[in-house]
Design a protein around this motif. Sequence first.
Motif, PDB file in Angstrom:
ATOM      1  N   UNK A 276      -4.526   2.793 -12.257  1.00  0.00           N
ATOM      2  CA  UNK A 276      -4.039   3.777 -11.539  1.00  0.00           C
ATOM      3  C   UNK A 276      -3.447   3.442 -10.351  1.00  0.00           C
ATOM      4  N   UNK A 277      -2.584   4.469  -9.837  1.00  0.00           N
ATOM      5  CA  UNK A 277      -1.664   4.234  -8.889  1.00  0.00           C
ATOM      6  C   UNK A 277      -2.400   3.386  -7.574  1.00  0.00           C
ATOM      7  N   UNK A 278      -1.633   2.362  -7.342  1.00  0.00           N
ATOM      8  CA  UNK A 278      -2.528   1.422  -6.252  1.00  0.00           C
ATOM      9  C   UNK A 278      -1.285   0.720  -5.302  1.00  0.00           C
ATOM     10  N   UNK A 279      -1.756   0.556  -4.126  1.00  0.00           N
ATOM     11  CA  UNK A 279      -0.950  -0.316  -3.158  1.00  0.00           C
ATOM     12  C   UNK A 279      -1.545  -1.131  -2.276  1.00  0.00           C
ATOM     13  N   UNK A 280      -1.293  -2.102  -1.595  1.00  0.00           N
ATOM     14  CA  UNK A 280      -1.824  -2.859  -0.575  1.00  0.00           C
ATOM     15  C   UNK A 280      -0.988  -2.402   0.734  1.00  0.00           C
ATOM     16  N   UNK A 281      -1.817  -2.402   2.017  1.00  0.00           N
ATOM     17  CA  UNK A 281      -0.932  -2.395   3.003  1.00  0.00           C
ATOM     18  C   UNK A 281      -1.507  -3.642   4.178  1.00  0.00           C
ATOM     19  N   UNK A 282      -0.504  -4.221   4.587  1.00  0.00           N
ATOM     20  CA  UNK A 282      -0.759  -5.370   5.586  1.00  0.00           C
ATOM     21  C   UNK A 282      -0.378  -4.536   6.774  1.00  0.00           C
ATOM     22  N   UNK A 283      -1.398  -4.099   7.534  1.00  0.00           N
ATOM     23  CA  UNK A 283      -1.075  -3.349   8.661  1.00  0.00           C
ATOM     24  C   UNK A 283      -0.188  -3.946  10.048  1.00  0.00           C
ATOM     25  N   UNK A 284      -0.489  -5.345  10.016  1.00  0.00           N
ATOM     26  CA  UNK A 284       0.113  -6.078  10.960  1.00  0.00           C
ATOM     27  C   UNK A 284      -0.068  -7.656  11.021  1.00  0.00           C
TER      28      UNK A 284
END
Length: 318
Positions: A276-284
Amino acid sequence: MSYTGPEFDSSTPRRSRRRAMTVAVAALVPGALLGWGVYEAVGDTGGSGAGRTEAGAPSTARSFPSSAPASSAAPSGGGRPSSDGKPAPAPSRAGSLTGKVVVIDPGHNPHNFQHTAEINRKVDIGTTQKECDTTGTATNAGYTEAEFTLDVARRLRAALQEQGATVRLTQNGDREYGPCIDERARIGNEEKADAVVSLHADGSGTGNRGFHVILPASVHAGAADTRPIVAPSRELGARIAGSFVRATGSAPSNYVGSGTGLVTRQDLGGLNLSTVPKVFIECGNMRDSKDAALLISGAWRQKAAQGISEGIVSFLRG
């Protein structure tokens, strides 16, 4: 997460695709990028290599950096997390996500450090085998990535539920360790989630600042087949990047992604095994004092959650 070597996609998209993505992202977040212009996603294939958790090098996507207005600056912080900030008004109408399912994946687990044998167990991610999980990184003052991601996940859940979404967390600090990266992917798949976002903070070197969104590469190996989700995941990531800039005032990473805030990888089990549509986010970057001052601020974490939420809402509403 921390960066120890090159693992990002270095392929350059065809000019026609880059022009199309420029127009598409500009249309998605007009006026919202505060001068940073996250305007195109990177290519479809990931680079090779292996790191402890997250390893990377700049992609070849372009940007046109400029300065952000002073009013967008986020609050500074001290050695401990500050009190919670008030939620920013959501631009989308209440109930607009009724019937939509979102899975939020708070990276790592506060108890992982007590279960090193379990989290070091290797699992198959299609392209290779990797550790079940890691402890994550921390600020120099000891505020952990696992604490950060869990706090933002709870704020993000509240914001999405206000919009009518059904929200599930892969863990809520109530497990002894993990879940392993393959189980994290499986949770989103079994929920048939409309969108999955894995929350992280980086552990790079001092002076490396800003956020970046990690997109799945086109992978077809073993149990991994991301080909159907590459395009929608890229759209999800671009929308989150644009709204994150607007909500937090943070710039895209100055050390990966060439200023776009978008990076593609093929070595992450949570992405490789997703259907399914998925991403990671490194916030800082927790190891940089200026970024750390933001990450430990409850008011800034509320802005981060709001920015991610707005990106998800925009993606799901089309």
